[in-house]
Scaffold this active site. Structure first.
Site, PDB file in Angstrom:
ATOM      1  N   LYS A  35      20.584   6.952  74.284  1.00 55.65           N
ATOM      2  CA  LYS A  35      19.568   5.964  73.894  1.00 55.65           C
ATOM      3  C   LYS A  35      20.011   4.546  74.220  1.00 55.65           C
ATOM      4  O   LYS A  35      19.278   3.780  74.850  1.00 55.65           O
ATOM      5  CB  LYS A  35      19.260   6.067  72.387  1.00 55.65           C
ATOM      6  CG  LYS A  35      18.629   7.373  71.968  1.00 55.65           C
ATOM      7  CD  LYS A  35      18.264   7.372  70.499  1.00 55.65           C
ATOM      8  CE  LYS A  35      19.467   7.275  69.569  1.00 55.65           C
ATOM      9  NZ  LYS A  35      20.400   8.402  69.682  1.00 55.65           N
ATOM     10  N   THR A  36      21.215   4.207  73.800  1.00 58.78           N
ATOM     11  CA  THR A  36      21.689   2.851  74.024  1.00 58.78           C
ATOM     12  C   THR A  36      21.868   2.602  75.519  1.00 58.78           C
ATOM     13  O   THR A  36      21.518   1.542  76.044  1.00 58.78           O
ATOM     14  CB  THR A  36      23.010   2.618  73.264  1.00 58.78           C
ATOM     15  OG1 THR A  36      22.775   2.909  71.887  1.00 58.78           O
ATOM     16  CG2 THR A  36      23.486   1.190  73.397  1.00 58.78           C
ATOM     17  N   ARG A  91      30.264  11.187  66.171  1.00 57.52           N
ATOM     18  CA  ARG A  91      30.999  10.101  66.853  1.00 57.52           C
ATOM     19  C   ARG A  91      32.044  10.645  67.819  1.00 57.52           C
ATOM     20  O   ARG A  91      32.540   9.931  68.683  1.00 57.52           O
ATOM     21  CB  ARG A  91      31.739   9.191  65.841  1.00 57.52           C
ATOM     22  CG  ARG A  91      30.901   8.420  64.859  1.00 57.52           C
ATOM     23  CD  ARG A  91      29.804   7.643  65.491  1.00 57.52           C
ATOM     24  NE  ARG A  91      28.581   8.404  65.474  1.00 57.52           N
ATOM     25  CZ  ARG A  91      27.548   8.170  66.288  1.00 57.52           C
ATOM     26  NH1 ARG A  91      27.614   7.238  67.197  1.00 57.52           N
ATOM     27  NH2 ARG A  91      26.455   8.892  66.227  1.00 57.52           N
ATOM     28  N   GLN A 117      19.760   9.739  61.872  1.00 55.39           N
ATOM     29  CA  GLN A 117      20.875   8.819  61.659  1.00 55.39           C
ATOM     30  C   GLN A 117      20.487   7.621  60.806  1.00 55.39           C
ATOM     31  O   GLN A 117      21.149   6.578  60.845  1.00 55.39           O
ATOM     32  CB  GLN A 117      21.420   8.331  63.003  1.00 55.39           C
ATOM     33  CG  GLN A 117      22.066   9.429  63.816  1.00 55.39           C
ATOM     34  CD  GLN A 117      22.741   8.864  65.048  1.00 55.39           C
ATOM     35  OE1 GLN A 117      23.732   8.161  64.963  1.00 55.39           O
ATOM     36  NE2 GLN A 117      22.190   9.145  66.216  1.00 55.39           N
ATOM     37  N   GLU A 173      18.544   1.486  67.470  1.00 53.75           N
ATOM     38  CA  GLU A 173      18.724   1.926  66.077  1.00 53.75           C
ATOM     39  C   GLU A 173      17.477   1.626  65.238  1.00 53.75           C
ATOM     40  O   GLU A 173      17.561   1.151  64.101  1.00 53.75           O
ATOM     41  CB  GLU A 173      19.940   1.218  65.439  1.00 53.75           C
ATOM     42  CG  GLU A 173      21.214   1.282  66.249  1.00 53.75           C
ATOM     43  CD  GLU A 173      22.033   2.542  66.011  1.00 53.75           C
ATOM     44  OE1 GLU A 173      21.555   3.448  65.301  1.00 53.75           O
ATOM     45  OE2 GLU A 173      23.142   2.621  66.560  1.00 53.75           O
TER      46      GLU A 173
HETATM   47  P1  ATP Z   1      23.943   7.184  69.206  1.00 52.93           P
HETATM   48  O1  ATP Z   1      22.777   7.941  68.657  1.00 52.93           O
HETATM   49  O2  ATP Z   1      25.222   7.628  68.626  1.00 52.93           O
HETATM   50  O3  ATP Z   1      23.726   5.714  69.178  1.00 52.93           O
HETATM   51  P2  ATP Z   1      23.090   7.156  71.945  1.00 52.93           P
HETATM   52  O4  ATP Z   1      21.925   8.064  72.020  1.00 52.93           O
HETATM   53  O5  ATP Z   1      22.822   5.712  71.906  1.00 52.93           O
HETATM   54  O6  ATP Z   1      24.034   7.596  70.736  1.00 52.93           O
HETATM   55  P3  ATP Z   1      24.834   6.517  74.136  1.00 52.93           P
HETATM   56  O7  ATP Z   1      25.877   5.862  73.328  1.00 52.93           O
HETATM   57  O8  ATP Z   1      23.907   5.690  74.925  1.00 52.93           O
HETATM   58  O9  ATP Z   1      24.004   7.506  73.183  1.00 52.93           O
HETATM   59  O10 ATP Z   1      25.466   7.585  75.097  1.00 52.93           O
HETATM   60  C1  ATP Z   1      26.443   8.514  74.641  1.00 52.93           C
HETATM   61  C2  ATP Z   1      27.461   8.753  75.726  1.00 52.93           C
HETATM   62  O11 ATP Z   1      26.883   9.511  76.765  1.00 52.93           O
HETATM   63  C3  ATP Z   1      27.967   7.482  76.373  1.00 52.93           C
HETATM   64  O12 ATP Z   1      29.324   7.633  76.661  1.00 52.93           O
HETATM   65  C4  ATP Z   1      27.140   7.393  77.633  1.00 52.93           C
HETATM   66  O13 ATP Z   1      27.776   6.630  78.627  1.00 52.93           O
HETATM   67  C5  ATP Z   1      27.014   8.852  78.021  1.00 52.93           C
HETATM   68  N1  ATP Z   1      25.815   9.143  78.838  1.00 52.93           N
HETATM   69  C6  ATP Z   1      24.545   8.946  78.495  1.00 52.93           C
HETATM   70  N2  ATP Z   1      23.700   9.349  79.471  1.00 52.93           N
HETATM   71  C7  ATP Z   1      24.476   9.826  80.473  1.00 52.93           C
HETATM   72  C8  ATP Z   1      24.217  10.383  81.766  1.00 52.93           C
HETATM   73  N3  ATP Z   1      22.990  10.540  82.233  1.00 52.93           N
HETATM   74  N4  ATP Z   1      25.279  10.756  82.508  1.00 52.93           N
HETATM   75  C9  ATP Z   1      26.537  10.620  82.036  1.00 52.93           C
HETATM   76  N5  ATP Z   1      26.855  10.093  80.835  1.00 52.93           N
HETATM   77  C10 ATP Z   1      25.839   9.697  80.055  1.00 52.93           C
HETATM   78 MG    MG Z   2      23.239   4.228  70.438  1.00 50.63          MG
END
Ligand code: ATP
Ligand code: MG
Length: 678
Positions: free
Chosen positions: A35-36, A629, A254, A224
């Site tokens: 997401k981020t 995490r 979350q 978030e």
């Molecule tokens: P959270 O809910 O904990 O905030 P999130 O959904 O925001 O998590 P991110 O932090 O953006 O998730 O990504 C999680 C991990 O996965 C990061 O290390 C990110 O670089 C990696 N990632 C996300 N998408 C890809 C992709 N398409 N290919 C490789 N790595 C990825």
């Molecule tokens: Mg995030």
């Protein structure tokens, strides 16, 4: 900017989210699904492909640390584009900035200052004393947070008559609140919850300002989103103009700030309230192995009111099994964790890739001792709150008095620090002059000095003037001196020294002897100067303003940096080579290679204070955040007995652990996603 370049490492759903036509959009997706990452790419997409000017973009995230990282990441993708005009910040900083830019419209005078929770507590204490309310029966900190809760619900002190709670504590809060509000008004100060509330109230009534902001921010992005409060939600509605869009990502599983007024149902409302919302789900988890995710899924399946049933699927295979460990008490637990960390370090894992998470700050102590005696460097986020230390508060109070002399709280804090033989009697005299004249204590001070030096003045006034003229002259001198400074950190340094604060604490440190805990007040004051220097680097525009404005910006920024983001020594960035210690709340959005969740225990997680079903669900989400995490290896540890406040109580595993384990009860131990060591 090439489209392919921006989309190259993303999966199908992520691409859809990044490259969708401009419009309102909601992405509800589980932990670690990117997401981020997608949000960052979306910003690059908007500027690079849609040709939106960075100044029309407002991105809001949860912490200043996350905001800084986001800015860096967009900067890296968009090398060469000037990103300075883009607003990337927390809700609070964005609102504060709006308030500063449109200060009169917000009903404030330009030199208003922000007080943090410590300042708020002092203010409440003073009011309680004035109203003869017991500060031991009604703790100022609790009353202060009671007031904050009301503000977070959008309630002003004249809108509380219909409140149901009529218990003694609520009645005291309701009695203090109006006085508190008046005092803030008079002293020209705002607290955290005021920042959001006042901005929303102003935007509700001020159509012109709304129009201005609507034209300014055509694209608003929110990370978030599940942790936004109804007021923050309304803010988004007010800020989005007819031509503008809100693009939000979040995960209802979350949502962990319900206790502070957040409501994840905002995500449902968003679909109804905002026109033509495009919805995307991200399903692949790129962070953790499937074993960790199976553990997380098993736990969160016990929550009934989920907006979307999400089942986290790893993109990286099974990974390592989760290690569940029982120890007999917290000393053994700390010992076990530190030994395991040592093994990781020996294998070449960087300490900054390791995190120890816990439900409450108080759990970190034993582990800190163990890490220290093994010579392992560590950083505690939000442990001992830097900006709640006496010496730092004194320095901030001096700086505040210099440009907001109306702030009685700040002035009374430093009027006799270092000691100037100004006792409670003098303070009472000054305060009664202020009350009679309906002026601030500083003006009372000025009056006393002016009239007290006249021959015909009564003797009491002359004595008063003699006692306080020193501090008055000092403040006036420093005030005029700092006008000639053009570097913020030199100015802070000057104020700390010129006011005698540095010498005072130096002496105190020496007297009490080195080696005693919390005996580094000198260093802490020095660190404040470093933080100011850092601010000059990271906020060049703010730091370049006239000195009093720059100081204001600096003070607001330090007051705002949520305690969770700061390490013990006030530094917002974790040193490269240190193990990270933080509460689960503070770990949201972050990831680490190896994660130890300690005190996964009955009586700790869920917190015993969270009895109601709703809060039980929130505690479960908190445990879920902790579990998700970890990238590579996750440890969940608990003790059979634990010493709490000097008493040793039997504890045992968290009921959440039972939930996890029992959901695999029909499966052979070797096939389960975890190994249990009892
Ligand atoms: P959270 O809910 O904990 O905030 P999130 O959904 O925001 O998590 P991110 O932090 O953006 O998730 O990504 C999680 C991990 O996965 C990061 O290390 C990110 O670089 C990696 N990632 C996300 N998408 C890809 C992709 N398409 N290919 C490789 N790595 C990825
Ligand atoms: Mg995030």
């Amino acid at each position: 900017m090439e489209r392919d370049f921006l989309l190259k490492d993303l999966n199908e759903a992520q691409r859809e989210a990044v490259s969708a036509p401009r419009g309102n959009m909601l992405i509800i997706a589980g932990a670690g699904t990117g997401k981020t990452r997608v949000l960052v790419s979306r910003i690059a997409w908007l500027t690079g492909i849609e040709q939106i000017s960075p100044r029309n973009i407002l991105a809001m995230t949860f912490t200043n640390k996350a905001a800084a990282e986001m800015r860096d990441r967009v900067g890296a993708i968009m090398a060469g584009t000037d990103m300075r005009a883009m607003w990337v910040s927390t809700f609070h900083s964005a609102c504060l900035r709006i308030m500063r830019q449109h200060v009169r419209r917000c009903g404030l005078s330009p030199d208003f200052t922000v007080i943090d929770t410590a300042g708020q507590k002092q203010l409440v204490k003073r009011i309680e004393q004035d109203l003869k309310i017991s500060t031991t029966d009604f703790k100022p900190a609790q009353v202060a947070s009671g007031i904050s809760r009301l503000k977070e619900q959008g309630r002003r002190s004249d809108k509380i008559s219909d409140i149901k709670y009529k218990d003694e504590f609520s009645l005291v809060v309701q009695k203090i609140y109006p006085v508190y509000e008046l005092t803030c008004e008079r002293e020209n100060i705002v607290d955290f919850s005021e920042i959001i509330l006042r901005t929303v109230e102003t935007l509700r009534r001020d159509e012109e300002l709304r129009g201005l902001l609507n034209r300014h921010f055509t694209e608003i992005l929110v990370d978030e989103f599940q942790d936004t409060s109804p007021l923050q939600y309304e803010l988004l509605e007010l800020m989005r103009g007819p031509q503008g869009h809100v693009w939000a990502v979040g995960d209802d599983d979350q949502s962990i700030y319900g206790w502070r007024g957040a409501d994840y149902r905002n995500m449902e409302n968003f679909l109804k309230d905002f026109p033509d919302v495009h919805k995307v789900a991200l399903t692949r988890n790129y962070r953790s192995g499937q074993y960790i995710l199976d553990t997380a899924n098993a736990l969160i399946d016990n929550n009934s009111k989920r907006l979307v049933d999400k089942h986290l699927m790893s993109n990286t295979g099974k990974g390592e099994r989760v290690t569940i460990v029982q120890q007999s008490n917290q000393t053994f637990e700390a010992n076990y964790v530190v030994m395991s960390i040592k093994q990781l370090l020996n294998k070449g894992v960087s300490p900054s890739e390791i995190a120890i998470l816990y439900r409450n700050n108080s759990l970190s102590q034993t582990i800190e001792g163990e890490l220290a005696s093994n010579g392992i460097r560590y950083t505690v986020y939000g442990g001992l709150k830097f900006f709640e230390r006496a010496e730092i508060n004194d320095a901030a109070a001096y700086l505040t008095v210099l440009f907001n002399p109306k702030n009685d709280t700040a002035l009374l804090r430093i009027i006799n620090t270092p000691s100037r033989k100004i006792g409670p009697k003098v303070v009472t005299q000054l305060r009664s002059i202020a009350r009679e004249r309906k002026c601030s204590v500083y003006e009372a001070l000025k009056l006393a000095v002016e009239y007290g030096s006249k021959k015909e003045s009564p003797a009491v006034l002359k004595t008063l003037a003699r006692k306080v003229s020193g501090v008055f002259d000092l403040i006036e001198t420093v005030k005029s001196d700092i006008e000639s400074f053009d570097s913020l950190h030199e100015c802070v340094d000057y104020v700390i020294n010129k006011t005698g604060l540095m010498d005072y604490y130096k002496l105190k440190d020496e007297k009490e002897g080195r080696g005693k805990l919390d005996n580094q007040r000198q260093e802490n004051l020095g660190e404040l100067v470093n933080i100011a220097a850092n601010f000059e680097e990271t906020h060049p525009d703010e730091a370049a303003k006239p000195m009093n404005e720059a100081l204001l910006e600096f003070l607001s920024s330090v007051a705002l940096a949520a305690s969770t983001e700061l390490t013990e020594n006030g530094n917002g960035n974790s040193p490269e080579e240190a193990v990270n210690l933080m509460t689960i709340h503070a770990s949201k959005g972050l990831e680490f290679r190896d994660v130890f969740v300690i005190g996964f225990e009955n009586g700790i997680l869920p917190s015993p204070y969270a009895e109601k079903q709703i809060s039980q669900d929130e505690e479960r989400r908190l445990a879920y955040v902790a579990i998700t995490r970890a990238r590579k290896h996750l440890w969940l540890t608990f003790c059979s007995r634990r010493m709490v406040y000097g008493r040793t109580d039997p504890t045992g595993p968290s009921p959440f652990l039972h939930e996890i384990i029992s959901s695999f009860s029909g499966i052979k131990p070797a096939k389960r996603p975890f190994e249990v060591f009892l």
